[in-house]
Motif scaffolding. Structure first.
Motif, PDB file in Angstrom:
ATOM      1  N   UNK A 218     -19.095 -28.971   4.341  1.00 44.71           N
ATOM      2  CA  UNK A 218     -19.036 -27.763   5.142  1.00 44.71           C
ATOM      3  C   UNK A 218     -17.673 -27.133   4.848  1.00 44.71           C
ATOM      4  N   UNK A 219     -17.696 -25.887   4.380  1.00 41.27           N
ATOM      5  CA  UNK A 219     -16.469 -25.192   4.000  1.00 41.27           C
ATOM      6  C   UNK A 219     -16.191 -24.113   5.041  1.00 41.27           C
ATOM      7  N   UNK A 220     -14.990 -24.167   5.616  1.00 38.97           N
ATOM      8  CA  UNK A 220     -14.548 -23.185   6.607  1.00 38.97           C
ATOM      9  C   UNK A 220     -13.454 -22.334   5.972  1.00 38.97           C
ATOM     10  N   UNK A 221     -13.505 -21.019   6.184  1.00 44.22           N
ATOM     11  CA  UNK A 221     -12.476 -20.123   5.661  1.00 44.22           C
ATOM     12  C   UNK A 221     -12.016 -19.185   6.760  1.00 44.22           C
ATOM     13  N   UNK A 222     -10.723 -18.920   6.770  1.00 44.10           N
ATOM     14  CA  UNK A 222     -10.154 -17.996   7.745  1.00 44.10           C
ATOM     15  C   UNK A 222      -8.986 -17.281   7.085  1.00 44.10           C
ATOM     16  N   UNK A 223      -9.004 -15.955   7.136  1.00 40.76           N
ATOM     17  CA  UNK A 223      -7.932 -15.153   6.541  1.00 40.76           C
ATOM     18  C   UNK A 223      -7.152 -14.443   7.638  1.00 40.76           C
ATOM     19  N   UNK A 224      -5.839 -14.392   7.469  1.00 41.27           N
ATOM     20  CA  UNK A 224      -4.960 -13.679   8.386  1.00 41.27           C
ATOM     21  C   UNK A 224      -4.193 -12.640   7.587  1.00 41.27           C
ATOM     22  N   UNK A 225      -4.206 -11.416   8.093  1.00 43.49           N
ATOM     23  CA  UNK A 225      -3.494 -10.316   7.444  1.00 43.49           C
ATOM     24  C   UNK A 225      -2.274  -9.959   8.281  1.00 43.49           C
ATOM     25  N   UNK A 226      -1.098 -10.038   7.649  1.00 47.55           N
ATOM     26  CA  UNK A 226       0.155  -9.657   8.297  1.00 47.55           C
ATOM     27  C   UNK A 226       0.634  -8.348   7.689  1.00 47.55           C
ATOM     28  N   UNK A 227       1.114  -7.435   8.540  1.00 47.71           N
ATOM     29  CA  UNK A 227       1.650  -6.159   8.079  1.00 47.71           C
ATOM     30  C   UNK A 227       3.137  -6.111   8.415  1.00 47.71           C
ATOM     31  N   UNK A 228       3.909  -5.633   7.455  1.00 48.46           N
ATOM     32  CA  UNK A 228       5.355  -5.537   7.612  1.00 48.46           C
ATOM     33  C   UNK A 228       5.802  -4.111   7.310  1.00 48.46           C
TER      34      UNK A 228
ATOM     35  N   UNK B  49       0.800  -1.223   0.000  1.00 46.88           N
ATOM     36  CA  UNK B  49       0.000   0.000   0.000  1.00 46.88           C
ATOM     37  C   UNK B  49       0.838   1.281   0.000  1.00 46.88           C
ATOM     38  N   UNK B  50       2.054   1.242   0.568  1.00 47.67           N
ATOM     39  CA  UNK B  50       2.957   2.396   0.600  1.00 47.67           C
ATOM     40  C   UNK B  50       4.380   1.905   0.341  1.00 47.67           C
ATOM     41  N   UNK B  51       5.267   2.850   0.038  1.00 50.76           N
ATOM     42  CA  UNK B  51       6.642   2.489  -0.331  1.00 50.76           C
ATOM     43  C   UNK B  51       7.332   1.570   0.669  1.00 50.76           C
ATOM     44  N   UNK B  52       7.257   1.866   1.947  1.00 48.63           N
ATOM     45  CA  UNK B  52       8.001   1.077   2.926  1.00 48.63           C
ATOM     46  C   UNK B  52       7.087   0.218   3.793  1.00 48.63           C
ATOM     47  N   UNK B  53       5.941  -0.168   3.225  1.00 48.36           N
ATOM     48  CA  UNK B  53       5.000  -1.022   3.948  1.00 48.36           C
ATOM     49  C   UNK B  53       4.572  -2.165   3.033  1.00 48.36           C
ATOM     50  N   UNK B  54       4.431  -3.328   3.615  1.00 47.71           N
ATOM     51  CA  UNK B  54       4.070  -4.537   2.870  1.00 47.71           C
ATOM     52  C   UNK B  54       2.980  -5.256   3.660  1.00 47.71           C
TER      53      UNK B  54
ATOM     54  N   UNK C 129       7.744  -7.806  10.733  1.00 50.99           N
ATOM     55  CA  UNK C 129       6.294  -7.887  10.950  1.00 50.99           C
ATOM     56  C   UNK C 129       5.925  -6.988  12.117  1.00 50.99           C
ATOM     57  N   UNK C 130       4.955  -6.110  11.855  1.00 49.58           N
ATOM     58  CA  UNK C 130       4.534  -5.176  12.898  1.00 49.58           C
ATOM     59  C   UNK C 130       3.122  -5.466  13.392  1.00 49.58           C
ATOM     60  N   UNK C 131       2.355  -6.269  12.656  1.00 49.54           N
ATOM     61  CA  UNK C 131       0.992  -6.599  13.082  1.00 49.54           C
ATOM     62  C   UNK C 131       0.525  -7.859  12.379  1.00 49.54           C
ATOM     63  N   UNK C 132      -0.366  -8.579  13.031  1.00 50.67           N
ATOM     64  CA  UNK C 132      -0.973  -9.775  12.465  1.00 50.67           C
ATOM     65  C   UNK C 132      -2.359  -9.910  13.059  1.00 50.67           C
ATOM     66  N   UNK C 133      -3.367 -10.072  12.202  1.00 51.95           N
ATOM     67  CA  UNK C 133      -4.725 -10.201  12.727  1.00 51.95           C
ATOM     68  C   UNK C 133      -5.594 -11.029  11.784  1.00 51.95           C
ATOM     69  N   UNK C 134      -6.561 -11.709  12.379  1.00 49.99           N
ATOM     70  CA  UNK C 134      -7.538 -12.462  11.602  1.00 49.99           C
ATOM     71  C   UNK C 134      -8.541 -11.483  11.006  1.00 49.99           C
ATOM     72  N   UNK C 135      -8.833 -11.658   9.730  1.00 48.65           N
ATOM     73  CA  UNK C 135      -9.827 -10.818   9.063  1.00 48.65           C
ATOM     74  C   UNK C 135     -11.196 -11.218   9.594  1.00 48.65           C
ATOM     75  N   UNK C 136     -11.939 -10.253  10.121  1.00 47.28           N
ATOM     76  CA  UNK C 136     -13.250 -10.551  10.722  1.00 47.28           C
ATOM     77  C   UNK C 136     -14.401  -9.906   9.966  1.00 47.28           C
ATOM     78  N   UNK C 137     -14.125  -9.171   8.909  1.00 47.82           N
ATOM     79  CA  UNK C 137     -15.170  -8.462   8.169  1.00 47.82           C
ATOM     80  C   UNK C 137     -16.041  -9.448   7.403  1.00 47.82           C
TER      81      UNK C 137
END
Length: 185
Positions: A102-112, A80-85, A144-152
């Motif tokens: 039954x299909x289960x899905x879970x997404x995790x977003x990591x920020x660097x 999203x930005x030059x020094x962010x991934x 890595x500065x953050x990690x969270x499960x996508x809940x939207x």
């Protein structure tokens, strides 16, 4: 009657006072209710459901890191930005449920973030020993500065909607975006 308090009860009281307020705990916010944010029942076998999930991820540009009849995992990178991934990892599990899956899905977003470390060189000088001199370059690394499960809920609704599309079997018109196929000359 014995008026002594069991050791486990005293430890529980002491431990509850050590970690701050219990209401602040992320774990206590888990509801385990009957909502269907992370799962859907589909009219297909687990293998067919996981293949549809694989195609859903491929269709959105995910790199597939694992795929079999029971599980699919894919990842997608963003900058999203030059020094962010950012990296999004989506895991899908498919389990038999009656005549469907039954299909289960879970997404995790990591920020660097990019971390720069200055680099120096050591030079040995006869009578003086070694001298460390900075020479102006730096080594870059992602931290890595953050990690969270996508809940939207809308994220998962879009995923499961596209999964259903692949379970139905897209037509040639769907795959070509409504364009006519090109003729061979």
């Amino acid at each position: 009657m014995n008026k002594s308090v069991p050791l486990w009860a005293m430890l529980a009281v002491v431990a509850s006072g050590c970690g701050g307020r219990a209401a602040d705990s992320t774990l206590l916010r888990e509801s385990f209710d009957a909502g269907d944010t992370y799962s859907r029942l589909v009219a297909a076998s687990p293998g067919q459901a996981c293949e549809a999930a694989r195609r859903t991820l491929l269709g959105e540009g995910y790199a597939i890191t694992r795929a079999d009849a029971a599980m699919v995992e894919g990842s997608k990178n963003f900058q999203p930005r030059d020094e962010q991934h950012e990296q999004l990892v989506l895991r899908v599990s498919c389990a038999a449920q009656g005549s469907g899956a039954l299909v289960f899905a879970s997404a995790v977003q990591d920020r660097y973030a990019l971390k720069k470390s200055p680099t120096s060189a050591s030079v040995g000088v006869g009578a003086l020993g070694s001298v460390s001199l900075p020479f102006g370059s730096s080594e870059d690394s992602l931290v890595r500065i953050a990690s969270s499960t996508v809940t939207e809920t809308p994220f998962y609704q879009r995923f499961f909607g596209r999964l259903q599309y692949y379970l139905r079997g897209p037509s040639t018109d769907d795959a070509m975006g409504g364009q006519e196929p090109m003729e061979q000359e």
